[in-house]
Design a protein around this motif. Sequence first.
Motif, PDB file in Angstrom:
ATOM      1  N   PRO A  35       0.809  -1.224   0.000  1.00 51.05           N
ATOM      2  CA  PRO A  35       0.000   0.000   0.000  1.00 51.05           C
ATOM      3  C   PRO A  35       0.841   1.273   0.000  1.00 51.05           C
ATOM      4  O   PRO A  35       0.349   2.336  -0.353  1.00 51.05           O
ATOM      5  N   HIS A  36       2.118   1.149   0.393  1.00 48.21           N
ATOM      6  CA  HIS A  36       2.988   2.333   0.372  1.00 48.21           C
ATOM      7  C   HIS A  36       3.465   2.647  -1.044  1.00 48.21           C
ATOM      8  O   HIS A  36       3.857   3.774  -1.320  1.00 48.21           O
ATOM      9  N   PHE A  37       3.489   1.626  -1.903  1.00 51.02           N
ATOM     10  CA  PHE A  37       4.078   1.809  -3.244  1.00 51.02           C
ATOM     11  C   PHE A  37       3.161   1.207  -4.311  1.00 51.02           C
ATOM     12  O   PHE A  37       3.514   0.212  -4.942  1.00 51.02           O
ATOM     13  N   ILE A  59       9.113   5.022   6.582  1.00 51.11           N
ATOM     14  CA  ILE A  59       7.901   5.449   5.860  1.00 51.11           C
ATOM     15  C   ILE A  59       6.673   5.484   6.773  1.00 51.11           C
ATOM     16  O   ILE A  59       5.568   5.669   6.296  1.00 51.11           O
ATOM     17  N   HIS A  60       6.863   5.334   8.082  1.00 53.66           N
ATOM     18  CA  HIS A  60       5.745   5.495   9.025  1.00 53.66           C
ATOM     19  C   HIS A  60       5.930   6.789   9.816  1.00 53.66           C
ATOM     20  O   HIS A  60       5.804   6.815  11.035  1.00 53.66           O
ATOM     21  N   ALA A  61       6.226   7.861   9.101  1.00 58.17           N
ATOM     22  CA  ALA A  61       6.624   9.108   9.772  1.00 58.17           C
ATOM     23  C   ALA A  61       5.474   9.804  10.491  1.00 58.17           C
ATOM     24  O   ALA A  61       5.703  10.666  11.320  1.00 58.17           O
ATOM     25  N   PRO A  70       0.359   3.437   9.992  1.00 58.72           N
ATOM     26  CA  PRO A  70      -0.906   3.575   9.254  1.00 58.72           C
ATOM     27  C   PRO A  70      -1.646   2.254   8.997  1.00 58.72           C
ATOM     28  O   PRO A  70      -2.658   2.249   8.294  1.00 58.72           O
ATOM     29  N   HIS A  71      -1.168   1.131   9.569  1.00 56.06           N
ATOM     30  CA  HIS A  71      -1.798  -0.174   9.287  1.00 56.06           C
ATOM     31  C   HIS A  71      -2.783  -0.539  10.403  1.00 56.06           C
ATOM     32  O   HIS A  71      -2.626  -1.564  11.077  1.00 56.06           O
ATOM     33  N   PHE A  72      -3.795   0.306  10.581  1.00 54.67           N
ATOM     34  CA  PHE A  72      -4.653   0.175  11.769  1.00 54.67           C
ATOM     35  C   PHE A  72      -5.857  -0.734  11.576  1.00 54.67           C
ATOM     36  O   PHE A  72      -6.590  -1.016  12.523  1.00 54.67           O
TER      37      PHE A  72
HETATM   38 ZN   LIG Z   1       3.947   0.281   6.494  1.00 56.11          ZN
END
Ligand SMILES: [Zn+2]
Length: 306
Positions: free
Chosen positions: A57-59, A130-132, A136-138
Motif C-alpha cells: 500500500p505504500h508503493f 515510511i511510518h513518519a 498507518p496499518h490500523f
Molecule cells: Zn507500512
Amino acid sequence: MIKVSPFLIACAFIFLSPAAQAKLEVVATTPDFGSIAAEIGRGHASVTTLAKPTEDPHFVDAKPSFIVKLNRADAVVEGGAELEIGWLPALLDQSRNPRLALGAPGRISCSQEISLLQIPASLDRSRGDIHAAGNPHFMTDPLNAKIVAEHIANAFCQLDPKSCDGYRTNLKKFTAALESKSAEWEMVLAPFKGQRIVAYHDTWPYFARRFGLNIDLFLEPKPGIPPTPVHLAEVVSRMKAGHIHVILVEPYQNRKTAEAVAADTGATVVDVAQFPGGVKATDNGYLELMDYLVNSVGKALSEGKK
Ligand SMILES: [Zn+2]
C-alpha cells in the motif's frame, strides 16, 4: 391531445425508475477500505478499489485509469496518516476533482478518528522510515474497523442524504457481524497471550495489541528499508534467544529472505495479508480476511508450542 416529447418521457422514466437512480460513486485506495465501503454502501453506492490486494500500500503502481476513476468519483476513501503519500496525492492532482479536495466532504480519511500508534516525537524522514506520521496499518484491529465503518457511513450520509437510512441499516448489520466475530477471534488467540512473532514489515501493531501478542521484531531494519545481512543476523540471534517460532510474510515481501531466517531458526513462515483477497480464501471481504489471519496465526503458534 397534449403532445409530450419523447425527451420528457425519457427523463420521467429515469427519475421514476429506482434502478436508474444515481449511485454514489466511490473510489477506495486499498481493498480493506474498499471492502468496508462496499458493505456500508450496499445497494446505494458503487465502490471501486485502486490497489490490488497483493500490492504494497505504500508503493502502489499508479495507472492512468486511476485518474479517470478519481475524476468521476463523488468520494475517495483513503487511509491517510501518510499510508498513500507516495502515490495518491499526484493522482488526485491530475484528476482535477474538487469533490475530493482536502477538507471536502468527498475526501473520506479513515485514520481521522483512529488513535494511531507509534507517532514519532519528531518528524524525521531522512532515515527512510515510511511510518513518519505514526503506524498507518490500523485496520487489522477489528475495533478500528468498527470506527472506520461508522466514519464511512457518516460521510456517505452527508454526501447522499436520500440513502442515509440505507447506509445506517448496512452499518448496523456490519457492526453486529463484526462484534460477534470479534468475540470468536479473541477466544481463538486467548491461549497465546504474550507470545512473540516476527514480521517482515511493521504491519501488525494494532492486531498484536488487540489480541495480546508481541509482534515487535522485523526483517526490515526500519519500515520501508530492505533487510540487510547484519540486521538479519541480529534477528536470528534474537529469535533463538527468545524462542520465537513464527514469521509473518505478506504477498509483496521477499519470502526467500523469510525462508532463510526460518531455516536458521526452525521457525514457520506464515503467509498473511492486510487486505481481503491478498491470500487465498479471503476474497469475500474484511471479516473473511480477519478469520484467516486469526486462524493462521493461532495455528502457527500452537504448532510452535509443541
Ligand atoms: Zn507500512
